[in-house]
Enzyme design. Structure first.
Site, PDB file in Angstrom:
ATOM      1  CG  HIS A 128      34.555  39.806  38.234  1.00 22.19           C
ATOM      2  ND1 HIS A 128      34.190  41.009  37.665  1.00 22.19           N
ATOM      3  CD2 HIS A 128      34.512  40.009  39.586  1.00 22.19           C
ATOM      4  CE1 HIS A 128      33.935  41.887  38.629  1.00 22.19           C
ATOM      5  NE2 HIS A 128      34.121  41.311  39.798  1.00 22.19           N
ATOM      6  CG  HIS A 167      33.547  44.646  41.947  1.00 17.86           C
ATOM      7  ND1 HIS A 167      33.146  44.044  43.124  1.00 17.86           N
ATOM      8  CD2 HIS A 167      34.615  45.405  42.241  1.00 17.86           C
ATOM      9  CE1 HIS A 167      33.968  44.422  44.097  1.00 17.86           C
ATOM     10  NE2 HIS A 167      34.861  45.244  43.593  1.00 17.86           N
TER      11      HIS A 167
HETATM   12 ZN   LIG Z   1      31.683  42.630  43.590  1.00 16.26          ZN
END
Ligand SMILES: [Zn+2]
Length: 309
Positions: A128, A167
């Protein structure tokens, strides 16, 4: 017999980034390492201590201003929040530099021919982390730093980053959105955290959204339909895996219904692609996975599959 061409990069100081009761806790790595060390086959993999990434290495992906800003934010006691989800404790920066350093060293070990495959058992995760922002439990984009290190090598023209964390890898896409030498394939729960770059379109960025409740069969079909042709067309000289295990059905942070065996399956699929395109060379790095038993079971089958002859 364990394949001697596999390495495992880790460091106990990755446990020093710590906040009690947070999902991204040191117990994740403790659980993974305990499972590895309890298995005679996996404990036989050569383990190497990571060294922390320097500022010069981190600035391959991130501006020095971000690194200095984070260094200044690190508390001497207790913790602070960088955003709603992402904490810093004493020891966070050292752990984050070790996680990044592990991926850089893993890549070098493969490039020098010392190893064919490396697994980085590290935390904090990285996918991320955008060029200019720490977020989503991540500070520096570990796998991206590995990929950039590889692309600086004369023999490496193209790489693939395959990310099966639940994600979306917004940070990895941010870093490589204009660099078509890097194929990024990401499967993720749709309309879910981080809600950034989800609709970004480019021929070298493959987004594979998964509806909540997606089970093994649909997941496998989507990966075969979308990732296989993309990787075969890209013909990578090296394959990186952002290995998150939070799409497992027991994971508390998401609603995808994968089983442990799905991680054996996808690891084998990636291994076959690596054999076909890049002499079996793979660098895999731990991303998410927040149910301790599911996480360590999934890492176990991931490594068992990688070391099979
Ligand atoms: Zn994740």
């Amino acid at each position: 017999m364990t394949d001697p061409r596999m390495l495992l990069m880790t460091h106990p100081d990755c446990l020093h980034h710590a906040l009690t009761e947070h999902a991204e806790s040191p117990d994740r790595l403790r659980s993974v390492m305990a499972t590895i060390n309890a298995s005679p086959r996996l404990a036989a993999i050569t383990q190497r201590l990571a060294t922390p990434a320097t500022d010069a290495q981190l600035t391959l992906a991130h501006p020095l201003a971000l690194i200095e800003q984070l260094q200044n934010l690190e508390p001497l006691t207790g913790h602070i929040m960088v955003d709603q989800d992402t904490y810093m404790s004493p020891g966070t920066m050292h752990a984050a530099r070790l996680a990044a350093g592990a991926c850089i060293e893993a890549t070098r070990a493969v490039l020098t021919g010392e190893a064919d495959q490396v697994f980085c058992a590290i935390r904090p995760p990285g996918h991320h982390a955008e060029i200019d922002a720490a977020m989503g439990f991540c500070f520096f984009n570990n796998i991206a730093l590995g990929a950039i290190t590889a692309l600086a090598h004369a023999d490496i023209q193209r790489v693939a980053i395959l990310d099966f964390d639940v994600h979306h890898c917004n940070g990895t896409v941010d870093i490589f959105k204009d660099d078509d030498r890097v194929l990024v394939c990401s499967s993720f729960q749709q309309d879910y955290y981080p809600n950034r770059y989800l609709d970004y379109e480019n021929s070298h960025i493959v987004a594979t959204p998964l509806a909540p409740g997606t089970c093994s069969a649909s997941f496998r079909q989507l990966i075969e339909d979308q990732w296989l042709p993309a990787v075969n067309q890209h013909q990578p000289d090296l394959i990186f895996i952002s290995a998150g295990f939070d799409a497992h059905k027991d994971d508390p942070l998401a609603q995808i219904e994968l089983e442990v065996d799905d991680y054996r399956w996808i690891t084998q699929l990636i291994k076959d692609l690596a054999k076909q395109h890049c002499s079996g060379r793979i660098i895999s790095s731990l991303e998410g996975g927040y149910h301790l038993k599911a996480l360590s079971d999934c890492v176990r089958v991931h490594l068992e599959t990688l070391i099979e002859p």
